[in-house]
Design a protein around this motif. Structure first.
Motif, PDB file in Angstrom:
ATOM      1  N   VAL A 103      -0.072  -8.233 -11.536  1.00 50.26           N
ATOM      2  CA  VAL A 103      -0.470  -7.093 -10.707  1.00 50.26           C
ATOM      3  C   VAL A 103       0.665  -6.783  -9.740  1.00 50.26           C
ATOM      4  CG1 VAL A 103      -2.194  -6.181  -9.123  1.00 50.26           C
ATOM      5  CG2 VAL A 103      -2.890  -7.828 -10.841  1.00 50.26           C
ATOM      6  N   ARG A 104       1.079  -5.519  -9.708  1.00 53.98           N
ATOM      7  CA  ARG A 104       2.105  -5.106  -8.739  1.00 53.98           C
ATOM      8  C   ARG A 104       1.428  -4.743  -7.428  1.00 53.98           C
ATOM      9  NH1 ARG A 104       4.902  -3.110 -13.268  1.00 53.98           N
ATOM     10  NH2 ARG A 104       3.592  -1.255 -13.402  1.00 53.98           N
ATOM     11  N   LEU A 105       1.880  -5.354  -6.367  1.00 53.37           N
ATOM     12  CA  LEU A 105       1.344  -5.047  -5.041  1.00 53.37           C
ATOM     13  C   LEU A 105       2.380  -4.260  -4.251  1.00 53.37           C
ATOM     14  CD1 LEU A 105      -0.375  -8.265  -3.636  1.00 53.37           C
ATOM     15  CD2 LEU A 105      -1.360  -6.429  -4.986  1.00 53.37           C
ATOM     16  N   THR A 106       1.899  -3.362  -3.412  1.00 52.54           N
ATOM     17  CA  THR A 106       2.788  -2.635  -2.506  1.00 52.54           C
ATOM     18  C   THR A 106       2.357  -2.945  -1.086  1.00 52.54           C
ATOM     19  OG1 THR A 106       2.767  -0.899  -4.162  1.00 52.54           O
ATOM     20  CG2 THR A 106       3.786  -0.359  -2.058  1.00 52.54           C
ATOM     21  N   GLY A 107       3.327  -3.311  -0.251  1.00 50.89           N
ATOM     22  CA  GLY A 107       3.019  -3.597   1.148  1.00 50.89           C
ATOM     23  C   GLY A 107       2.390  -2.386   1.812  1.00 50.89           C
ATOM     24  N   ALA A 108       1.366  -2.640   2.655  1.00 49.88           N
ATOM     25  CA  ALA A 108       0.642  -1.527   3.272  1.00 49.88           C
ATOM     26  C   ALA A 108       1.510  -0.815   4.296  1.00 49.88           C
ATOM     27  CB  ALA A 108      -0.628  -2.047   3.938  1.00 49.88           C
ATOM     28  N   ALA A 109       1.265   0.489   4.435  1.00 49.82           N
ATOM     29  CA  ALA A 109       2.026   1.293   5.390  1.00 49.82           C
ATOM     30  C   ALA A 109       1.748   0.807   6.812  1.00 49.82           C
ATOM     31  CB  ALA A 109       1.627   2.762   5.256  1.00 49.82           C
ATOM     32  N   GLY A 110       2.781   0.865   7.648  1.00 52.78           N
ATOM     33  CA  GLY A 110       2.611   0.462   9.041  1.00 52.78           C
ATOM     34  C   GLY A 110       2.637  -1.039   9.255  1.00 52.78           C
ATOM     35  N   THR A 111       3.020  -1.814   8.210  1.00 50.68           N
ATOM     36  CA  THR A 111       3.110  -3.268   8.371  1.00 50.68           C
ATOM     37  C   THR A 111       4.551  -3.708   8.106  1.00 50.68           C
ATOM     38  OG1 THR A 111       2.687  -3.812   6.062  1.00 50.68           O
ATOM     39  CG2 THR A 111       0.772  -3.463   7.470  1.00 50.68           C
ATOM     40  N   LEU A 112       4.801  -5.000   8.319  1.00 47.76           N
ATOM     41  CA  LEU A 112       6.155  -5.538   8.111  1.00 47.76           C
ATOM     42  C   LEU A 112       6.614  -5.389   6.660  1.00 47.76           C
ATOM     43  CD1 LEU A 112       5.988  -8.892  10.097  1.00 47.76           C
ATOM     44  CD2 LEU A 112       7.171  -6.801  10.751  1.00 47.76           C
ATOM     45  N   TYR A 113       5.657  -5.235   5.752  1.00 47.60           N
ATOM     46  CA  TYR A 113       6.005  -5.228   4.328  1.00 47.60           C
ATOM     47  C   TYR A 113       5.925  -3.825   3.729  1.00 47.60           C
ATOM     48  CZ  TYR A 113       5.194 -10.125   5.273  1.00 47.60           C
ATOM     49  OH  TYR A 113       5.245 -11.376   5.815  1.00 47.60           O
ATOM     50  N   GLU A 114       5.895  -2.822   4.586  1.00 48.46           N
ATOM     51  CA  GLU A 114       5.777  -1.437   4.126  1.00 48.46           C
ATOM     52  C   GLU A 114       6.859  -1.113   3.097  1.00 48.46           C
ATOM     53  OE1 GLU A 114       5.497   1.377   7.270  1.00 48.46           O
ATOM     54  OE2 GLU A 114       5.671   3.116   5.951  1.00 48.46           O
ATOM     55  N   GLY A 115       6.432  -0.536   1.990  1.00 46.56           N
ATOM     56  CA  GLY A 115       7.376  -0.094   0.968  1.00 46.56           C
ATOM     57  C   GLY A 115       7.884  -1.192   0.058  1.00 46.56           C
ATOM     58  N   GLU A 116       7.608  -2.449   0.379  1.00 45.59           N
ATOM     59  CA  GLU A 116       8.091  -3.543  -0.477  1.00 45.59           C
ATOM     60  C   GLU A 116       7.156  -3.699  -1.672  1.00 45.59           C
ATOM     61  OE1 GLU A 116       9.712  -7.399   0.920  1.00 45.59           O
ATOM     62  OE2 GLU A 116       9.171  -6.626   2.893  1.00 45.59           O
ATOM     63  N   ASN A 117       7.716  -4.133  -2.791  1.00 45.55           N
ATOM     64  CA  ASN A 117       6.897  -4.380  -3.976  1.00 45.55           C
ATOM     65  C   ASN A 117       6.921  -5.857  -4.328  1.00 45.55           C
ATOM     66  OD1 ASN A 117       5.916  -1.753  -4.820  1.00 45.55           O
ATOM     67  ND2 ASN A 117       8.098  -1.259  -4.996  1.00 45.55           N
ATOM     68  N   PHE A 118       5.767  -6.357  -4.691  1.00 43.81           N
ATOM     69  CA  PHE A 118       5.642  -7.765  -5.070  1.00 43.81           C
ATOM     70  C   PHE A 118       4.900  -7.844  -6.393  1.00 43.81           C
ATOM     71  CE2 PHE A 118       5.142  -7.308  -0.449  1.00 43.81           C
ATOM     72  CZ  PHE A 118       6.302  -7.934  -0.032  1.00 43.81           C
ATOM     73  N   LYS A 119       5.044  -8.981  -7.052  1.00 47.95           N
ATOM     74  CA  LYS A 119       4.317  -9.165  -8.293  1.00 47.95           C
ATOM     75  C   LYS A 119       3.454 -10.421  -8.178  1.00 47.95           C
ATOM     76  CE  LYS A 119       6.241  -8.353 -12.649  1.00 47.95           C
ATOM     77  NZ  LYS A 119       7.097  -8.932 -13.717  1.00 47.95           N
ATOM     78  N   LEU A 120       2.172 -10.253  -8.476  1.00 46.40           N
ATOM     79  CA  LEU A 120       1.246 -11.381  -8.453  1.00 46.40           C
ATOM     80  C   LEU A 120       0.908 -11.775  -9.880  1.00 46.40           C
ATOM     81  CD1 LEU A 120      -1.640 -10.700  -5.902  1.00 46.40           C
ATOM     82  CD2 LEU A 120       0.018 -12.555  -5.824  1.00 46.40           C
ATOM     83  N   GLN A 121       0.831 -13.077 -10.111  1.00 44.94           N
ATOM     84  CA  GLN A 121       0.407 -13.536 -11.424  1.00 44.94           C
ATOM     85  C   GLN A 121      -0.959 -14.202 -11.307  1.00 44.94           C
ATOM     86  OE1 GLN A 121       2.884 -15.696 -14.624  1.00 44.94           O
ATOM     87  NE2 GLN A 121       1.900 -17.304 -13.430  1.00 44.94           N
ATOM     88  N   PHE A 122      -1.879 -13.791 -12.156  1.00 41.90           N
ATOM     89  CA  PHE A 122      -3.220 -14.385 -12.203  1.00 41.90           C
ATOM     90  C   PHE A 122      -3.343 -15.147 -13.508  1.00 41.90           C
ATOM     91  CE2 PHE A 122      -5.912 -12.328  -8.918  1.00 41.90           C
ATOM     92  CZ  PHE A 122      -4.998 -11.434  -8.403  1.00 41.90           C
ATOM     93  N   LYS A 123      -3.839 -16.386 -13.415  1.00 43.98           N
ATOM     94  CA  LYS A 123      -4.173 -17.111 -14.644  1.00 43.98           C
ATOM     95  C   LYS A 123      -5.641 -17.487 -14.576  1.00 43.98           C
ATOM     96  CE  LYS A 123       0.166 -19.083 -16.166  1.00 43.98           C
ATOM     97  NZ  LYS A 123       0.929 -20.330 -16.292  1.00 43.98           N
ATOM     98  N   PHE A 124      -6.385 -17.127 -15.618  1.00 41.23           N
ATOM     99  CA  PHE A 124      -7.821 -17.358 -15.612  1.00 41.23           C
ATOM    100  C   PHE A 124      -8.174 -18.474 -16.584  1.00 41.23           C
ATOM    101  CE2 PHE A 124      -6.989 -12.899 -14.698  1.00 41.23           C
ATOM    102  CZ  PHE A 124      -7.664 -12.743 -13.499  1.00 41.23           C
ATOM    103  N   SER A 125      -9.006 -19.387 -16.146  1.00 40.91           N
ATOM    104  CA  SER A 125      -9.482 -20.432 -17.049  1.00 40.91           C
ATOM    105  C   SER A 125     -10.713 -19.890 -17.779  1.00 40.91           C
ATOM    106  CB  SER A 125      -9.849 -21.678 -16.257  1.00 40.91           C
ATOM    107  OG  SER A 125     -11.106 -21.505 -15.645  1.00 40.91           O
ATOM    108  N   PRO A 126     -11.123 -20.545 -18.865  1.00 41.12           N
ATOM    109  CA  PRO A 126     -12.326 -20.065 -19.576  1.00 41.12           C
ATOM    110  C   PRO A 126     -13.572 -20.125 -18.699  1.00 41.12           C
ATOM    111  CG  PRO A 126     -11.114 -21.673 -20.885  1.00 41.12           C
ATOM    112  CD  PRO A 126     -10.495 -21.680 -19.541  1.00 41.12           C
TER     113      PRO A 126
END
Lengths: 202, 153
Positions: free
Chosen positions: B41-64
């Protein structure tokens, strides 16, 4: 903290939906009906599997689940059972089966074997001399009766079981436990005798 | 497409693709052959915060066992956010990912929590024990015995 904010936002969304629905109805009747159907379906979705709730139960806090889903969750964390949605205390007995028109009318909770009764007992508040309360265990009152300091020490130092579990165990002890207790009581009697002899000699 | 866990993941994916929530976007390219057990999942830092405009990538692994078992969530890619609860290997110290997990949470709820966690940060820095943790930790963040002591960020 963040999790609660997310659930709060979904609740807000669901409460504001009726207003939106009315607006859309006024503007476009067809669209309004469609979104009505959709939200109606979502209304009765299980909060765990996100399917329409089967064998539905509702918790005292008002959240809807399939009984198999909720049962599995309660089994996953038997020690702290909480509502998946709002974290309120929840248990098998604190949920109500829902009977619609089409269902079998049987209590969904009877389908899955009820979990075994808990064996956990509350800690009782007896201080250092926890064996003193176990009536019928023999021997100990007499040897402690001297009330001298060293015995207080022994009582706490040799009290192997946790204070909370000892009284509960007294009701149904395994033969091994009984043997251990007997052995310990013999040891204490000998210690008491040695102490008395020492007192007399000194 | 038959186990309850897969059905639920499919439903979550559909709703996230249909109505993409702000600041998060599921990368369907990773899910080849309909394998729903790993998500990016690509996350974008929320506007008005220290991470504004930055993009991050989250990895989810699901067990059965999902959703009864929490997903394994880590930051991945080049840009790991500088945050007091995010280690440089991507591991995240967040209670809902282990102890406080609930099956009513979802990928969307977890993403929202993480965006919110980033947003409340007042200082861009690594956790104080970052170097030691990254050297000694298990690959799976769920095996770490997390100590949730800081509610402020």
């Amino acid at each position: 903290m963040a999790s609660s904010s997310s659930t709060a936002s979904t609740e807000e969304a669901s409460t504001s939906q009726p207003e939106k629905k009315e607006e859309t109805k006024q503007k476009k009747e067809d669209d309004g009906e469609e979104s009505d159907k959709e939200s109606d379906e979502k209304m009765f979705e299980c909060n765990i599997c996100l399917d329409t709730a089967k064998d539905a139960v509702v918790s005292y806090c008002g959240h809807l689940f399939c009984w198999p889903c909720l049962y599995q969750w309660l089994e996953t964390r038997p020690n702290r059972q909480s509502c998946p949605v709002c974290k309120a205390a929840i248990s098998r007995d604190k949920c109500i089966p829902l009977y619609g028109r089409g269902g079998s009318g049987k209590d969904p909770r009877s389908k899955i074997p009820p979990r075994p009764p808990p064996t956990r007992t509350e800690q009782t508040d007896n201080g250092r001399f926890s064996w003193g309360s176990n009536e019928g265990n023999g021997g100990f009152h007499m040897s402690f009766g001297i009330g001298a300091f060293p015995f207080g020490f022994f009582a706490s130092a040799f009290n192997f079981g946790a204070p909370g579990t000892a009284p509960a165990g007294a009701n149904f002890m395994t033969p091994q436990q009984i043997e251990e207790q007997e052995f310990l009581s013999k040891v204490f009697i000998w210690v008491a005798l040695i102490f008395i002899v020492w007192l007399m000699l000194a | 497409m038959s186990t309850p866990s897969e059905r639920r993941l499919q439903k979550e994916l559909m709703s996230m693709l249909k109505e993409p929530p702000t600041g998060m976007e599921v990368d369907t390219a990773v899910m080849e052959h309909n394998d729903l057990h790993t998500w990016h999942v690509r996350l974008t830092g929320a506007a008005g915060t220290l991470y504004e405009g930055e993009n991050f990538k989250l990895q989810f692994k699901f067990s059965p066992k999902y959703p009864f078992d929490s997903p394994e969530v880590t930051f991945t890619g080049d840009n790991i956010p500088l945050h007091p609860h995010v280690y440089s290997n991507g591991h995240i110290c967040l209670s809902i990912l282990t102890d406080d997990w609930s099956p009513a949470l979802s990928v969307q709820a977890v993403c929202l929590s993480i965006i919110s966690m980033l947003s409340s940060s007042k200082e861009k820095k690594r956790p104080p024990d970052d170097a030691l943790y990254v050297k000694t930790c298990s690959k799976n963040p769920k095996k770490t015995k997390w100590w949730y002591h800081d509610d402020t960020v």
